[in-house]
Design a protein around this motif. Structure first.
Motif, PDB file in Angstrom:
ATOM      1  N   ASN A   1      16.089   8.620   0.764  1.00  0.00           N
ATOM      2  CA  ASN A   1      16.027   7.631  -0.315  1.00  0.00           C
ATOM      3  C   ASN A   1      14.838   7.895  -1.230  1.00  0.00           C
ATOM      4  OD1 ASN A   1      17.163   5.266   2.017  1.00  0.00           O
ATOM      5  ND2 ASN A   1      18.330   5.923   0.249  1.00  0.00           N
ATOM      6  N   PHE A   2      14.943   7.444  -2.449  1.00  0.00           N
ATOM      7  CA  PHE A   2      13.907   7.554  -3.477  1.00  0.00           C
ATOM      8  C   PHE A   2      13.444   9.002  -3.705  1.00  0.00           C
ATOM      9  CE2 PHE A   2      13.276   3.292  -1.517  1.00  0.00           C
ATOM     10  CZ  PHE A   2      13.732   2.543  -2.591  1.00  0.00           C
ATOM     11  N   PRO A   3      14.392   9.922  -3.903  1.00  0.00           N
ATOM     12  CA  PRO A   3      13.994  11.333  -4.057  1.00  0.00           C
ATOM     13  C   PRO A   3      13.105  11.576  -5.278  1.00  0.00           C
ATOM     14  CG  PRO A   3      16.298  11.037  -4.654  1.00  0.00           C
ATOM     15  CD  PRO A   3      15.830   9.742  -4.049  1.00  0.00           C
ATOM     16  N   GLU A   4      13.352  10.862  -6.369  1.00  0.00           N
ATOM     17  CA  GLU A   4      12.531  11.065  -7.573  1.00  0.00           C
ATOM     18  C   GLU A   4      11.088  10.654  -7.312  1.00  0.00           C
ATOM     19  OE1 GLU A   4      15.279   9.116  -7.479  1.00  0.00           O
ATOM     20  OE2 GLU A   4      16.768  10.145  -8.731  1.00  0.00           O
ATOM     21  N   TRP A   5      10.927   9.530  -6.603  1.00  0.00           N
ATOM     22  CA  TRP A   5       9.594   9.036  -6.253  1.00  0.00           C
ATOM     23  C   TRP A   5       8.871  10.086  -5.408  1.00  0.00           C
ATOM     24  CZ3 TRP A   5       6.209   5.185  -7.164  1.00  0.00           C
ATOM     25  CH2 TRP A   5       5.231   4.903  -6.207  1.00  0.00           C
TER      26      TRP A   5
ATOM     27  N   ALA B   1       3.981  10.470  -0.575  1.00  0.00           N
ATOM     28  CA  ALA B   1       4.950   9.497  -1.092  1.00  0.00           C
ATOM     29  C   ALA B   1       4.643   8.086  -0.602  1.00  0.00           C
ATOM     30  CB  ALA B   1       6.368   9.894  -0.688  1.00  0.00           C
ATOM     31  N   GLY B   2       3.968   7.961   0.532  1.00  0.00           N
ATOM     32  CA  GLY B   2       3.627   6.636   1.042  1.00  0.00           C
ATOM     33  C   GLY B   2       4.778   5.932   1.735  1.00  0.00           C
ATOM     34  N   LEU B   3       5.886   6.627   1.905  1.00  0.00           N
ATOM     35  CA  LEU B   3       7.040   6.039   2.580  1.00  0.00           C
ATOM     36  C   LEU B   3       7.025   6.443   4.047  1.00  0.00           C
ATOM     37  CD1 LEU B   3       9.731   6.776  -0.137  1.00  0.00           C
ATOM     38  CD2 LEU B   3       8.601   4.601   0.314  1.00  0.00           C
ATOM     39  N   VAL B   4       7.294   5.491   4.911  1.00  0.00           N
ATOM     40  CA  VAL B   4       7.316   5.744   6.342  1.00  0.00           C
ATOM     41  C   VAL B   4       8.486   6.661   6.669  1.00  0.00           C
ATOM     42  CG1 VAL B   4       7.591   4.639   8.594  1.00  0.00           C
ATOM     43  CG2 VAL B   4       6.291   3.494   6.802  1.00  0.00           C
ATOM     44  N   SER B   5       8.259   7.611   7.556  1.00  0.00           N
ATOM     45  CA  SER B   5       9.332   8.498   7.995  1.00  0.00           C
ATOM     46  C   SER B   5      10.201   7.754   9.002  1.00  0.00           C
ATOM     47  CB  SER B   5       8.732   9.755   8.636  1.00  0.00           C
ATOM     48  OG  SER B   5       9.769  10.595   9.074  1.00  0.00           O
TER      49      SER B   5
END
Length: 166
Positions: free
Chosen positions: A136-140, A151-155
């Motif tokens: 999800n959120f590949p552009e981010w 990216a700050g997104l949890v894996s």
């Protein structure tokens, strides 16, 4: 602090996810429902309309978010609120439905959190959730990587029970 009206106006993704989640809920007459991570009450609104005879425990880890939700949907005998961490659930209560929208990816161990939630279900009960997936959120992700930032997104690992993915 940001007002809940501001947060709701900028929550197009959360609104879309809440509508999708409600479409996946079973038809039940008077379910016991636990909502984890209510935020400002976007999913709460849909749950209350989907189960008009239901009994609800609406929770969030943030007292500010619970307050925001309560300001929209006042406590009634069938609606209770609590500040609660979805990773530290403990209750003698059992539920027909445990539902969360965009919460599980904040858990330190999403699989353990799901197992804990399942332990609180009545026979035949369901955990219904939506979370951010690994793609999800590949552009981010790409933009921050190009700028040299995380990216700050949890894996999130592959989670059990996938019914719908987009």
């Amino acid at each position: 602090t940001l007002g809940s009206s501001y947060l709701d106006l900028n929550a197009a993704l959360q609104i879309r996810v809440a509508k999708t989640l409600v479409g996946l809920l079973p038809v039940l007459e008077e379910p016991e429902v636990l909502e984890l991570g209510s935020g400002t009450g976007i999913l709460t609104n849909h749950l209350l309309r989907h189960y008009p005879q239901g009994r609800f425990l609406i929770t969030d880890i943030s007292s500010e978010m619970i307050g925001s939700c309560m300001s929209k949907y006042a406590p009634e005998p069938q609606i209770k609120y609590a500040v609660m961490d979805c990773d530290a659930l403990s209750s003698d209560q059992r539920y027909d439905i445990i539902v969360s929208s965009m919460v599980l990816h904040w858990s330190s161990d999403p699989v353990a959190s799901l197992n804990l939630q399942r332990s609180l279900l009545k026979p035949g009960g369901r955990v219904v959730y939506c979370t951010i997936g690994p793609h999800n959120f590949p552009e981010w992700r790409e933009t921050l990587t190009a700028l040299g930032h995380r990216a700050g997104l949890v894996s999130i690992p592959r989670l059990p029970g996938l019914v719908h993915e987009e």
